[in-house]
Motif scaffolding. Structure first.
Motif, PDB file in Angstrom:
ATOM      1  N   ASP A   1     -10.173   2.989   0.724  1.00 28.50           N
ATOM      2  CA  ASP A   1      -9.105   2.342  -0.041  1.00 28.50           C
ATOM      3  C   ASP A   1      -8.723   0.978   0.538  1.00 28.50           C
ATOM      4  OD1 ASP A   1      -9.080   4.709  -1.459  1.00 28.50           O
ATOM      5  OD2 ASP A   1      -7.149   5.395  -0.660  1.00 28.50           O
TER       6      ASP A   1
ATOM      7  N   GLU B   1     -10.239   1.823   5.677  1.00 30.15           N
ATOM      8  CA  GLU B   1      -9.115   1.390   4.840  1.00 30.15           C
ATOM      9  C   GLU B   1      -8.543   0.067   5.314  1.00 30.15           C
ATOM     10  OE1 GLU B   1      -4.667   3.075   4.075  1.00 30.15           O
ATOM     11  OE2 GLU B   1      -6.326   4.395   3.468  1.00 30.15           O
TER      12      GLU B   1
ATOM     13  N   GLN C   1      -9.813   3.275  -3.872  1.00 34.37           N
ATOM     14  CA  GLN C   1      -8.964   2.529  -4.805  1.00 34.37           C
ATOM     15  C   GLN C   1      -8.572   1.181  -4.210  1.00 34.37           C
ATOM     16  OE1 GLN C   1      -4.758   3.306  -5.232  1.00 34.37           O
ATOM     17  NE2 GLN C   1      -4.833   4.954  -3.705  1.00 34.37           N
TER      18      GLN C   1
ATOM     19  N   ILE D   1       0.842  -1.201   0.000  1.00 38.89           N
ATOM     20  CA  ILE D   1       0.000   0.000   0.000  1.00 38.89           C
ATOM     21  C   ILE D   1       0.878   1.252   0.000  1.00 38.89           C
ATOM     22  CG2 ILE D   1      -1.618   1.358   1.394  1.00 38.89           C
ATOM     23  CD1 ILE D   1      -2.910  -1.325   2.233  1.00 38.89           C
ATOM     24  N   ASN D   2       1.887   1.247   0.864  1.00 36.05           N
ATOM     25  CA  ASN D   2       2.803   2.397   0.912  1.00 36.05           C
ATOM     26  C   ASN D   2       3.555   2.566  -0.408  1.00 36.05           C
ATOM     27  OD1 ASN D   2       2.101   3.009   3.563  1.00 36.05           O
ATOM     28  ND2 ASN D   2       3.733   1.744   4.437  1.00 36.05           N
TER      29      ASN D   2
ATOM     30  N   GLY E   1       2.759   7.119  -6.680  1.00 31.93           N
ATOM     31  CA  GLY E   1       1.660   7.877  -7.277  1.00 31.93           C
ATOM     32  C   GLY E   1       0.745   7.032  -8.129  1.00 31.93           C
TER      33      GLY E   1
ATOM     34  N   ARG F   1       1.430   4.205  -3.155  1.00 34.97           N
ATOM     35  CA  ARG F   1       1.228   5.622  -2.845  1.00 34.97           C
ATOM     36  C   ARG F   1       2.493   6.429  -3.097  1.00 34.97           C
ATOM     37  NH1 ARG F   1      -2.873   4.785   2.320  1.00 34.97           N
ATOM     38  NH2 ARG F   1      -4.770   5.039   1.084  1.00 34.97           N
ATOM     39  N   GLU F   2       3.621   5.869  -2.742  1.00 34.10           N
ATOM     40  CA  GLU F   2       4.885   6.560  -3.009  1.00 34.10           C
ATOM     41  C   GLU F   2       5.110   6.739  -4.508  1.00 34.10           C
ATOM     42  OE1 GLU F   2       7.657   3.997  -1.129  1.00 34.10           O
ATOM     43  OE2 GLU F   2       7.113   4.625   0.923  1.00 34.10           O
TER      44      GLU F   2
ATOM     45  N   GLU G   1      -2.625   4.758  -8.640  1.00 33.87           N
ATOM     46  CA  GLU G   1      -3.959   4.472  -8.116  1.00 33.87           C
ATOM     47  C   GLU G   1      -4.370   3.089  -8.598  1.00 33.87           C
ATOM     48  OE1 GLU G   1      -8.503   6.230  -7.951  1.00 33.87           O
ATOM     49  OE2 GLU G   1      -6.797   7.575  -8.266  1.00 33.87           O
TER      50      GLU G   1
END
Length: 224
Positions: free
Chosen positions: A133, A151, A115, A87-88, A94, A91-92, A96
């Motif tokens: 998410d 989440e 997402q 998950i991290n 960018g 996100r790092e 989706e």
């Protein structure tokens, strides 16, 4: 138009993600997973094409879905940690993630879906529900109108809920949670399988069936 789909990580449920994705007419291209890359050619017939460390090589040409799952099984603690890592990672980067939603499920008007969400076979998501998410709603789950799912929360098969559910919550199979109004379930709570909960659940609380919680009545009189 959707891009070819890459799964991030693996678990035994991945074949069900694949089946649901293909019913959405998505094309499954393979798996990125450092645990298996160069150790095994495929996982349940899905090719392992690279490690997740190289995700940037694919971000412009592929869609992604996090396939590492988590449970309350103490033998699977690492899976929960790996899912958080993935998950991290997205996100790092960018990225989706796409949602996998089995076409057999009902999604009510006004439902908000984040997402990386998974909705399995024949779920009933009533109008006005919020799915944040990376949450997962498994087969035959019923979510009453206005339910909010946090989440990375997992709701297992045939659960029925009318609740404001926090993040990283685990709801076991066949469990029910309801009282008049919207029941509150705090972050990191666990409701073990097959239980009916009619009160708020505190953050980090585990609801389980114990000997002390059993009450036996006969003709309205407590006998045990």
């Amino acid at each position: 138009m959707s891009k070819p789909l890459l799964f991030l990580g693996t678990c035994t449920n991945i074949i069900r993600y694949k089946d649901a994705a293909e019913r959405q007419e998505l094309t499954v291209a393979g798996i990125l997973d450092s645990d298996w890359f160069e150790n095994k050619d495929d996982f349940y017939g899905i090719p392992i094409v690279d490690t997740e460390a190289n995700i940037s090589n694919y971000k412009d040409t592929h869609d992604f879905f996090i396939a590492t799952n988590w449970t309350i099984d103490p033998n699977h603690v690492r899976d929960k940690e790996k899912r958080k890592m993935l998950i991290n990672l997205v996100r790092e980067q960018g990225i989706e993630c796409i949602n996998i939603i089995d076409p057999s499920s009902y999604i009510g008007t006004g439902t908000q879906i984040g997402q990386g969400v998974y909705i399995a076979f024949c779920a009933m998501i009533e109008p006005g529900t919020v799915l944040k998410d990376f949450c997962q709603v498994h087969d035959f789950v019923g979510l009453a109108h206005g339910t909010r799912v946090g989440e990375n929360t997992i709701i297992q098969r045939q659960a029925g809920l009318h609740a404001d559910i926090g993040d990283d919550v685990y709801i076991g199979m066949w469990s029910k949670a309801y009282h008049p109004g919207l029941l509150k379930i705090g972050n990191n709570a666990v409701i073990n399988p097959g239980l009916y909960v009619a009160r708020d659940v505190a953050e980090g609380e585990t609801i389980r069936l114990t000997k002390e919680s059993i009450r036996v009545y006969q003709h309205g009189i407590k006998i045990e």
